[in-house]
Enzyme design. Structure first.
Site, PDB file in Angstrom:
ATOM      1  N   GLY A 144      24.658   0.428   5.864  1.00 29.21           N
ATOM      2  CA  GLY A 144      25.477   1.621   5.739  1.00 29.21           C
ATOM      3  C   GLY A 144      25.288   2.525   6.943  1.00 29.21           C
ATOM      4  O   GLY A 144      24.296   2.425   7.666  1.00 29.21           O
ATOM      5  N   CYS A 145      26.228   3.436   7.156  1.00 31.34           N
ATOM      6  CA  CYS A 145      26.156   4.296   8.340  1.00 31.34           C
ATOM      7  C   CYS A 145      24.978   5.270   8.252  1.00 31.34           C
ATOM      8  O   CYS A 145      24.174   5.368   9.184  1.00 31.34           O
ATOM      9  CB  CYS A 145      27.475   5.041   8.537  1.00 31.34           C
ATOM     10  N   TYR A 146      24.842   5.988   7.134  1.00 34.95           N
ATOM     11  CA  TYR A 146      23.702   6.890   6.990  1.00 34.95           C
ATOM     12  C   TYR A 146      22.365   6.145   7.007  1.00 34.95           C
ATOM     13  O   TYR A 146      21.427   6.571   7.692  1.00 34.95           O
ATOM     14  CB  TYR A 146      23.811   7.687   5.685  1.00 34.95           C
TER      15      TYR A 146
ATOM     16  N   THR B  37      21.617   3.512   8.538  1.00 35.06           N
ATOM     17  CA  THR B  37      21.329   3.066   9.902  1.00 35.06           C
ATOM     18  C   THR B  37      20.501   4.106  10.637  1.00 35.06           C
ATOM     19  O   THR B  37      19.488   3.784  11.285  1.00 35.06           O
ATOM     20  CB  THR B  37      22.630   2.776  10.659  1.00 35.06           C
TER      21      THR B  37
END
Length: 307
Positions: free
Chosen positions: A113-115, A117
């Site tokens: 996921g972006c967060y 990461t």
């Protein structure tokens, strides 16, 4: 011979950005379905079975269905959804943490996921090295551009341009928490405070820590040095030693597939702010998928990336 590649969900934000990064790349033969075929189960099954590698840019349930459609094939899969990030049999697609060889040899890869990461890039190495405790009650403050929220959120920002800030996930049950806890090897899930601003892309993830209660804990300077050593050879993740006076997110920032890490240290060394800046559509989504694709195919991991 070109590698046959199918993007299931190529019309969405992540899928479109992946296709942009693949433009002009002769290593791949892209399998393309027209508008009618994209919703036809038989056509999708045929494409999934015909591909050497498939990238799933779908909602979670649709991604699970696509994996079932691919059963019986030798197709390798990169899933950009959150459906398989902590699932048994899937490799977590964060090469800087799990190792490039692990990605190279994997058949099923789940994009982070972006967060997570940003959070994992900061916290996971320090916990694994024993510089931070796995039992520490971590908190995560994060802000992102609205593109990661899908069509509904994008429309809300466009319909209400007067809204400058949206805090969400107030019920605390965010879907990113399991992967944060698992891959940072934490005893407890962190308290996660995500928010969105009126910018299309971009993200800052911050982990503030009060070191005073830790007793004989490592110093912030050790955090900085260990992170710098961890990512010294990475062409994608960079530790920035010269701390700027401000960290900015621009409403018209260009796409970026790298990630910058910062360590802000108080004068008395009792407080530290671990900060990651990345593109939620880059290293947080499409850029990570291309990086994993390159590694799985034995290519330079940065080919086609915007760094």
């Amino acid at each position: 011979m070109a590698i046959r590649l199918f993007i299931d969900g190529a019309a969405g934000t992540t899928g479109l950005e992946i296709r942009e990064r693949l433009q002009g790349r002769g290593e791949f033969d892209l399998i393309v379905l027209d508008d009618a075929q994209r919703k036809d189960e038989a056509a999708r099954r045929d494409a999934l079975h015909a591909a050497d590698i498939a990238i799933l840019c779908l909602p979670d349930e649709a991604a699970k269905e696509a994996v079932k459609l691919a059963e019986g094939s030798a197709t390798r899969i990169i899933d950009a959804s959150s459906a398989h990030r902590v699932a048994e049999g899937w490799t977590y697609g964060f090469p800087e943490l799990v190792g490039h060889d692990t990605i190279t040899n994997a058949r099923l890869v789940s994009n982070p996921g972006c967060y997570p990461t940003g959070f994992l890039a900061l916290v996971a190495p320090l916990v694994r090295a024993g510089l931070l405790s796995s039992a520490w009650p971590f908190t995560v403050n994060a802000v992102s551009g609205f593109s990661g929220g899908g069509t509904a959120l994008i429309d809300r920002f466009h319909d209400h341009p007067e809204i400058a800030f949206r805090a969400y996930g107030l019920s605390m049950g965010h879907k990113h928490l399991p992967e944060m806890q698992k891959y940072a090897r934490l005893d407890f899930a962190p308290v996660f405070s995500p928010s969105v601003i009126p910018a299309h892309r971009g993200m800052v993830v911050e982990v503030p820590i009060n070191l005073s209660p830790m007793g004989e804990a490592a110093t912030p300077w050790e955090f900085l040095e260990y992170l710098a050593m961890t990512y010294a050879s990475s062409p994608v993740v960079k530790v920035v030693r010269e701390l700027p006076t401000e960290l900015l997110l621009s409403s018209d920032v260009a796409p970026f597939d790298g990630m910058e890490l910062f360590v802000a240290i108080s004068e008395g060394l009792e407080h530290v702010r671990l900060i990651a800046r990345l593109d939620n559509l880059g290293k947080g989504a499409s850029g990570a998928a291309i990086q994993n694709l390159n590694i799985m195919c034995g290519l330079s991991e940065t080919t086609g990336l915007r760094l």
